[in-house]
Scaffold this motif. Structure first.
Motif, PDB file in Angstrom:
ATOM      1  N   VAL A 154       2.519   2.894   4.837  1.00 35.90           N
ATOM      2  CA  VAL A 154       2.933   2.054   5.731  1.00 35.90           C
ATOM      3  C   VAL A 154       2.274   1.744   6.741  1.00 35.90           C
ATOM      4  N   LYS A 155       1.646   2.277   7.033  1.00 31.54           N
ATOM      5  CA  LYS A 155       0.610   2.181   8.555  1.00 31.54           C
ATOM      6  C   LYS A 155      -0.673   1.481   8.099  1.00 31.54           C
ATOM      7  N   ALA A 156      -0.646   1.247   6.982  1.00 29.21           N
ATOM      8  CA  ALA A 156      -2.051   0.104   6.386  1.00 29.21           C
ATOM      9  C   ALA A 156      -1.441  -1.232   6.494  1.00 29.21           C
ATOM     10  N   PHE A 157      -0.322  -1.547   5.149  1.00 31.28           N
ATOM     11  CA  PHE A 157       0.370  -2.455   5.478  1.00 31.28           C
ATOM     12  C   PHE A 157       0.926  -3.147   6.196  1.00 31.28           C
ATOM     13  N   VAL A 158       1.486  -2.134   7.087  1.00 27.99           N
ATOM     14  CA  VAL A 158       1.738  -3.168   8.939  1.00 27.99           C
ATOM     15  C   VAL A 158       0.152  -3.492   9.420  1.00 27.99           C
ATOM     16  N   PHE A 159      -0.833  -2.485   9.084  1.00 21.84           N
ATOM     17  CA  PHE A 159      -2.317  -3.316   9.797  1.00 21.84           C
ATOM     18  C   PHE A 159      -2.800  -4.036   9.153  1.00 21.84           C
TER      19      PHE A 159
ATOM     20  N   ALA B  37       8.928  -9.910  10.767  1.00 24.66           N
ATOM     21  CA  ALA B  37       9.705 -10.446  10.312  1.00 24.66           C
ATOM     22  C   ALA B  37      10.185  -9.479   9.106  1.00 24.66           C
ATOM     23  N   LEU B  38       8.096  -9.377   9.088  1.00 23.24           N
ATOM     24  CA  LEU B  38       8.136  -8.648   7.539  1.00 23.24           C
ATOM     25  C   LEU B  38       7.974  -7.353   7.823  1.00 23.24           C
ATOM     26  N   LEU B  39       7.669  -7.457   9.440  1.00 25.44           N
ATOM     27  CA  LEU B  39       7.250  -5.214   9.825  1.00 25.44           C
ATOM     28  C   LEU B  39       9.018  -4.811   9.898  1.00 25.44           C
ATOM     29  N   GLU B  40      10.045  -5.904  10.908  1.00 25.58           N
ATOM     30  CA  GLU B  40      11.238  -5.376  10.620  1.00 25.58           C
ATOM     31  C   GLU B  40      11.856  -4.560   9.918  1.00 25.58           C
ATOM     32  N   GLY B  41      12.107  -3.242  10.697  1.00 24.31           N
ATOM     33  CA  GLY B  41      12.625  -2.115   9.702  1.00 24.31           C
ATOM     34  C   GLY B  41      11.798  -1.309   9.616  1.00 24.31           C
ATOM     35  N   LEU B  42      10.784  -1.460   9.534  1.00 22.56           N
ATOM     36  CA  LEU B  42       8.920  -0.548   9.194  1.00 22.56           C
ATOM     37  C   LEU B  42       9.051   0.574  10.393  1.00 22.56           C
ATOM     38  N   PRO B  43       9.039   1.897   9.660  1.00 28.65           N
ATOM     39  CA  PRO B  43       8.649   3.253  10.545  1.00 28.65           C
ATOM     40  C   PRO B  43       7.130   2.708  11.378  1.00 28.65           C
ATOM     41  N   LEU B  44       6.810   2.272  12.120  1.00 23.61           N
ATOM     42  CA  LEU B  44       5.508   1.871  12.529  1.00 23.61           C
ATOM     43  C   LEU B  44       5.129   3.705  13.640  1.00 23.61           C
TER      44      LEU B  44
END
Length: 75
Positions: free
Chosen positions: A35-40, A68-75
């Motif tokens: 998920v971290k790579a997507f968030v990056f 909004a895309l990142l909302e709810g993702l574990p950052l």
């Protein structure tokens, strides 16, 4: 310069160009291992936008869209 979706991006200002179409392709092809790579990549789009876009309304829209895309993702 590099043209992405009809927009000219000056590589001197944006050393690592990123666009939503590439993120979509990466998702479809299971490129992301974390998920971290997507968030990056999403955060990279946001930061690139702040570098090259002077239109305050568009900057706000991209920032809100990315959030909004990142909302709810574990950052």
């Amino acid at each position: 310069s590099l043209i992405m979706n009809g927009c000219v991006i000056c590589l001197q200002k944006v050393p690592v160009p990123m666009e939503l179409q590439l993120v979509r392709s990466r998702l479809e092809n299971k490129y992301y291992r974390t998920v971290k790579a997507f968030v990056f990549d999403i955060q990279l789009i946001q930061s690139n936008n702040l570098i090259v876009t002077k239109d305050k309304a568009f900057r706000k829209t991209i920032t809100e869209f990315g959030s909004a895309l990142l909302e709810g993702l574990p950052l």
